[in-house]
Structure formats: C-alpha cells, structure tokens
Write a protein that holds these residues in place. Structure first.
Motif, mmCIF file in Angstrom:
data_model
loop_
_atom_site.group_PDB
_atom_site.id
_atom_site.type_symbol
_atom_site.label_atom_id
_atom_site.label_comp_id
_atom_site.label_asym_id
_atom_site.label_seq_id
_atom_site.Cartn_x
_atom_site.Cartn_y
_atom_site.Cartn_z
ATOM 1 N N UNK A 97 0.844 -1.185 0.000
ATOM 2 C CA UNK A 97 0.000 0.000 0.000
ATOM 3 C C UNK A 97 0.876 1.230 0.000
ATOM 4 N N UNK A 98 0.348 2.321 -0.577
ATOM 5 C CA UNK A 98 1.168 3.520 -0.660
ATOM 6 C C UNK A 98 0.359 4.788 -0.741
ATOM 7 N N UNK A 99 0.956 5.804 -1.354
ATOM 8 C CA UNK A 99 0.343 7.122 -1.351
ATOM 9 C C UNK A 99 -0.825 7.241 -2.315
ATOM 10 N N UNK A 100 -0.992 6.309 -3.262
ATOM 11 C CA UNK A 100 -2.120 6.415 -4.189
ATOM 12 C C UNK A 100 -3.395 5.783 -3.648
ATOM 13 N N UNK A 101 -3.337 5.166 -2.440
ATOM 14 C CA UNK A 101 -4.531 4.611 -1.819
ATOM 15 C C UNK A 101 -4.936 3.243 -2.311
ATOM 16 N N UNK A 151 -1.858 -6.863 -4.416
ATOM 17 C CA UNK A 151 -1.432 -8.151 -3.874
ATOM 18 C C UNK A 151 -0.635 -8.875 -4.944
ATOM 19 N N UNK A 152 0.506 -9.476 -4.537
ATOM 20 C CA UNK A 152 1.457 -10.057 -5.467
ATOM 21 C C UNK A 152 1.818 -11.473 -5.052
ATOM 22 N N UNK A 153 2.077 -12.328 -6.053
ATOM 23 C CA UNK A 153 2.588 -13.661 -5.761
ATOM 24 C C UNK A 153 4.057 -13.575 -5.351
ATOM 25 N N UNK A 154 4.483 -14.505 -4.498
ATOM 26 C CA UNK A 154 5.874 -14.579 -4.047
ATOM 27 C C UNK A 154 6.475 -15.883 -4.564
ATOM 28 N N UNK A 155 7.658 -15.849 -5.206
ATOM 29 C CA UNK A 155 8.548 -14.700 -5.374
ATOM 30 C C UNK A 155 8.472 -14.034 -6.741
ATOM 31 N N UNK A 156 7.504 -14.415 -7.589
ATOM 32 C CA UNK A 156 7.475 -13.905 -8.960
ATOM 33 C C UNK A 156 7.030 -12.442 -9.031
ATOM 34 N N UNK A 157 6.302 -11.976 -7.993
ATOM 35 C CA UNK A 157 5.716 -10.627 -7.957
ATOM 36 C C UNK A 157 4.732 -10.403 -9.108
ATOM 37 N N UNK A 158 4.045 -11.474 -9.472
ATOM 38 C CA UNK A 158 2.928 -11.353 -10.413
ATOM 39 C C UNK A 158 1.724 -10.792 -9.656
ATOM 40 N N UNK A 159 1.120 -9.738 -10.194
ATOM 41 C CA UNK A 159 -0.004 -9.087 -9.516
ATOM 42 C C UNK A 159 -1.260 -9.931 -9.638
ATOM 43 N N UNK A 160 -1.934 -10.169 -8.505
ATOM 44 C CA UNK A 160 -3.150 -10.983 -8.504
ATOM 45 C C UNK A 160 -4.378 -10.196 -8.072
ATOM 46 N N UNK A 161 -4.196 -8.995 -7.492
ATOM 47 C CA UNK A 161 -5.341 -8.212 -7.017
ATOM 48 C C UNK A 161 -4.935 -6.755 -6.910
ATOM 49 N N UNK A 162 -5.873 -5.858 -7.267
ATOM 50 C CA UNK A 162 -5.641 -4.416 -7.161
ATOM 51 C C UNK A 162 -6.975 -3.719 -6.957
ATOM 52 N N UNK A 163 -7.070 -2.877 -5.950
ATOM 53 C CA UNK A 163 -8.305 -2.127 -5.737
ATOM 54 C C UNK A 163 -8.029 -0.874 -4.913
ATOM 55 N N UNK A 164 -8.908 0.111 -5.078
ATOM 56 C CA UNK A 164 -8.801 1.377 -4.340
ATOM 57 C C UNK A 164 -9.369 1.165 -2.956
ATOM 58 N N UNK A 165 -8.527 1.339 -1.922
ATOM 59 C CA UNK A 165 -8.958 1.095 -0.544
ATOM 60 C C UNK A 165 -9.204 2.384 0.228
ATOM 61 N N UNK A 166 -8.469 3.453 -0.084
ATOM 62 C CA UNK A 166 -8.578 4.705 0.673
ATOM 63 C C UNK A 166 -8.390 5.902 -0.240
#
Length: 292
Positions: free
Chosen positions: A172-176, A180-195
């Motif tokens: 999580x960061x400044x864009x809100x 969520x990423x797989x380990x260790x490939x860092x393939x993105x599995x989920x993205x959503x605006x939380x804040x």
C-alpha cells in the motif's frame, strides 16, 4: 538527577526507517538511508548479530547490503526472503546465513597470531562480494524480483506485508491502492482502491481477509476487493466528535483495539464491541492502532 539514558545497541551510518528480527537466526535487520539526494549518506540494509559481551547485549555488523540510490522505508520478513519498500518499488531480497566449518575458523585462528583485540571489541569481518564472513558465520544476500507498487504523482510504497503462508504479499502507498502479489514472482493478482489518500498500514489474515487503515480516517476490513466492514471512530466510539484522530497501524492480534495519545495516555478496547478494557488519561489528539 536526569533521566537515565538507555544503552546504545548499534548506531547505523544512515537514518533508520525499518527493523525486523529473524527468529530462526536471531539476526537483527535494520534498513534506511539518505535516498537519492547527493548528501553523502548511503542507503543500505544491515544484518546485525546479537550477542552478550561481559553480560551486556551488543550488536555487531555481520553484513551490509548496498541499496544504491534507494532508501528502504519499510520491511517485511518471510523466512529467508525480505520485501523492502524502496521509493515506489518493492524489492525482494534473499539472505542465507550458515555456520562455517569450525575447523577452518579455528585452524586459521591458531596458525595466524594477529594483533590482540581489546576486550569487548567487535570481531573483524571479511567481505567477498555479496557474501560476508564473521566469526564463523557466513551471510549471503541476493536481489530477487522488483516491481513498482505505487503510481501516484509522488509515488511511495508505505507498507508491505506477507500472508500467513508467505505465498502472497500486499503493498500500500500514497495512491490509496492495495496491490497483492505472488511470491517470489511478484505477479499481480489483485488491485483495488482502498482509501482516498495514503494507506498507513495493512495486514493479511489467515482467513483471506485484509485490514487497511488510511489517512482518510477510515479503517476497513476487506474480503479480496469487497468491503466487509468499516470503523468510523467518531460515529461508533466515545463521543468526542471534535477530537482529531487518525488510524496508524494494524497488527495480527484480532481481539483488541489500542489507542495511544500524544500526551502519553493509552486505552484498550474490545475490537468487535468497542467496550473499554483499560483506560488511562484523556487526550486532545490521538492515534489509533487497529489490532486485527
């Protein structure tokens, strides 16, 4: 008499932003730096060996990992893998610590009579590239995958954590946004605006739930990207609607909510009912920690 100063365990040559302790090796991992500014302050991750010398706890530098122009602002640990938040990126590191064969270290010490060390002094180190040898202990650190995790106009990853079986990590960061990423490939599995605005902290639960707290004065529980519940302190809690507050941190307790104030007072509440368990003092400004 003035206040007694706590003994200094270790002084890093750069500002410290993140600490982790590896329970399997007992290593203390400290990270930080001066960033990209040309101030002469380095950026790095230090691996420290804790030991007792003459009855006092001390920390000696076992290995220094150079992170070049990026300061590490947050860390998460999963076995031998570190997830390091560096600017808008998440960098995975793998470290391996193992004992040297005792005969080599002992024979070297018996054959070579070097200058005597003062009592309590830290033993010398020998570095070979990304590998460091120190008093019979070897540590090797390697960079794995890296990925950009924040995409705001002034991007910064503020928090990272692993799930219970270390197969996923969330950032999580400044864009809100939560990603969520797989380990260790860092393939993105989920993205959503939380804040709306910065995410201050997040935690992944064993049941797949995700807890986030942000600067928008909200603490939320998610099942993947679906909002399960949300806590508004001014609506559901004690009546002090004009009191400024913000949620600061999550943990893995799941039972209690802790409140700390700038005046030094504390309060503990049962998480699901907000029933007071421990109250001490009053406040005009407070920080909330959601212990979920």
């Amino acid at each position: 008499m003035g206040r007694r100063r706590a003994p200094e365990l270790y002084r890093a040559p750069f500002p410290l932003y993140a600490l982790q302790v590896d329970p399997s090796t007992g290593l203390l991992i400290a990270a930080g730096g001066g960033g990209a500014a040309k101030t002469g302050i380095k950026n790095g991750v230090h691996f420290l060996q804790l030991e007792r010398i003459n009855g006092r706890l001390s920390a000696s530098l076992l290995h220094s990992h150079d992170t070049e122009k990026r300061a590490t602002m947050n860390l998460a640990l999963a076995g031998d893998i570190l997830a390091a938040g560096q600017d808008a990126h998440c960098q995975l590191l793998r470290f391996q610590a193992h004992q040297q064969k005792g005969s080599k270290a002992e024979k070297a010490g018996s054959k070579e009579q070097g200058p005597r060390q003062r009592k309590g002094a830290a033993p010398a180190e020998k570095k070979y590239g990304a590998e460091t040898q120190h008093e019979g202990l070897e540590l090797r650190v390697e960079n794995l995958q890296a990925v950009q995790t924040d995409f705001s106009s002034d991007p910064l990853q503020k928090v990272v954590c692993f799930n219970h079986d270390n197969t996923l990590l969330a950032t999580g960061g400044t864009d809100g946004y939560v990603r969520v990423w797989k380990v260790p490939s860092l393939e993105k599995v989920l993205e959503f605006k939380a804040h709306e605005g910065e995410i201050e902290d997040l935690a992944l639960g064993p049941d797949g739930k995700l807890v986030t707290v942000g600067r928008d004065l909200k603490a939320s529980v998610w099942q993947k990207d679906q909002l399960v519940t949300q806590l508004h302190w001014q609506e559901n809690g004690p009546t002090f609607s004009s009191t400024p507050y913000r949620y600061q941190a999550c943990s893995e307790s799941g039972t209690f909510l802790g409140l700390g104030t700038v005046t030094g007072s504390v309060a503990i509440y049962i998480a699901f009912s907000l029933q007071g368990v421990f109250l001490c003092g009053s406040c005009s400004c407070c920080v909330l920690g959601l212990l979920l």
